[in-house]
Write an enzyme that holds these catalytic residues in place. Structure first.
Site, PDB file in Angstrom:
ATOM      1  N   ALA A 129       0.802  -1.222   0.000  1.00  0.00           N
ATOM      2  CA  ALA A 129       0.000   0.000   0.000  1.00  0.00           C
ATOM      3  C   ALA A 129       0.835   1.272   0.000  1.00  0.00           C
ATOM      4  O   ALA A 129       0.285   2.371   0.043  1.00  0.00           O
ATOM      5  CB  ALA A 129      -0.914   0.005   1.226  1.00  0.00           C
ATOM      6  N   ASN A 195       1.328  -3.703   8.008  1.00  0.00           N
ATOM      7  CA  ASN A 195       2.300  -4.249   7.061  1.00  0.00           C
ATOM      8  C   ASN A 195       3.169  -3.152   6.457  1.00  0.00           C
ATOM      9  O   ASN A 195       4.337  -3.386   6.135  1.00  0.00           O
ATOM     10  CB  ASN A 195       1.591  -5.016   5.942  1.00  0.00           C
ATOM     11  CG  ASN A 195       1.203  -6.428   6.372  1.00  0.00           C
ATOM     12  OD1 ASN A 195       1.940  -7.112   7.066  1.00  0.00           O
ATOM     13  ND2 ASN A 195       0.030  -6.857   5.958  1.00  0.00           N
ATOM     14  N   HIS A 225      -1.236   6.738   4.232  1.00  0.00           N
ATOM     15  CA  HIS A 225       0.119   6.383   4.644  1.00  0.00           C
ATOM     16  C   HIS A 225       1.039   7.559   4.325  1.00  0.00           C
ATOM     17  O   HIS A 225       1.116   8.002   3.181  1.00  0.00           O
ATOM     18  CB  HIS A 225       0.604   5.134   3.909  1.00  0.00           C
ATOM     19  CG  HIS A 225      -0.319   3.966   4.078  1.00  0.00           C
ATOM     20  ND1 HIS A 225      -0.482   3.312   5.274  1.00  0.00           N
ATOM     21  CD2 HIS A 225      -1.159   3.357   3.197  1.00  0.00           C
ATOM     22  CE1 HIS A 225      -1.352   2.330   5.122  1.00  0.00           C
ATOM     23  NE2 HIS A 225      -1.783   2.345   3.882  1.00  0.00           N
TER      24      HIS A 225
END
Length: 272
Positions: A129, A195, A225
């Site tokens: 991601a 992750n 993120h």
């Protein structure tokens, strides 16, 4: 391509749907938990029938390897990575590890590295991601890298995690930071949500030196993120606003496309 999948949840089925659009695989082998075989076969013969010319459903690594996969994708979580991936690597088959946070366990990381070396295979860690992992990895080779990561998701994405015991997720009206610590601590406590923290740690400064902040934010446009890198070679900041995948708010849709990219790079004459 003869592809193996460990897991048959949201990531696996979405990935197969995308692969089917480019033409069927030569053969597909899916490893599922005992008792889930009938459901997997039903889907592979139904809405996912275009994914492969032939398929098999198995429940252990030995049976998966008997199907002669040229590549295996793990997308079933930390426990599955520990239970099945070492045997696949020792057999000389490359594995794309989606559950990168599993490598926060030093013993498992060492075991997977040793299995890959023994089998002459590669453990492939997709970007998932997050972006600019190629740059971070390059800077990491130069040393002196410092990484700070902030992961913000809508409150619902943190349901079923320790955050639910700290916050009233359904009543939040503003962003709340509920975790600060190292990437190792984050990946261990939030295995389905952090992750990205593990990926950044492995590419850059390591698990102990990568600082993490996790946030529940009702105003988040998706799974956000953001990380900052400082090094003697370059400094940069990146922010990515990912849309959650259909059926699982914890997983960003880009994670699935990142795995698709890894597979396409194996199939085509040019890798990028």
């Amino acid at each position: 391509m003869r592809l193996g999948l460990i897991g048959f949840g949201n990531i696996a089925t979405a990935l197969l749907d995308l692969l089917a659009r480019g033409g069927p695989l030569d053969h597909l082998a899916v490893l599922v938990l005992p008792g889930m075989e009938a459901d997997a076969r039903r889907r592979l013969e139904g809405d996912l029938a275009g994914a492969a010319r032939s398929h098999a459903v198995v429940t252990d690594a030995a049976a998966l390897l008997a199907e002669r996969p040229g590549l295996v994708v793990e997308c079933a979580g930390h426990a599955a990575a520990q239970a099945h991936v070492p045997a696949v690597l020792r057999a000389g088959v490359d594995v794309i590890l989606v559950s990168i946070g599993a490598l926060a366990d030093p013993a498992l990381e060492a075991a997977l590295r040793a299995a890959a070396a023994e089998g002459g295979a590669r453990l492939v860690l997709p970007a998932g991601a997050v972006g600019a992992i190629d740059l971070l990895s390059a800077l990491g080779a130069g040393g002196g890298v410092k990484v700070r990561y902030r992961g913000a998701k809508p409150p619902a994405a943190w349901a079923g995690t320790p955050a639910a015991g700290m916050l009233d997720l359904g009543a939040l009206t503003e962003a709340r930071v509920f975790f600060t610590g190292t990437a190792r601590e984050a990946a261990t406590a939030y295995p389905r949500n952090a992750n990205v923290a593990a990926t950044l740690a492995l590419a850059g400064a390591g698990f102990e030196e990568t600082q993490v902040e996790l946030v529940a934010d009702p105003a988040a446009p998706g799974n956000v993120h953001e990380y900052t890198v400082a090094s003697p070679l370059a400094n940069y900041t990146i922010r990515i606003e990912n849309r959650p995948s259909e059926g699982n708010a914890k997983t960003s849709a880009t994670t699935i496309y990142s795995v698709l990219r890894e597979i396409r790079n194996r199939l085509g004459p040019v890798a990028i």
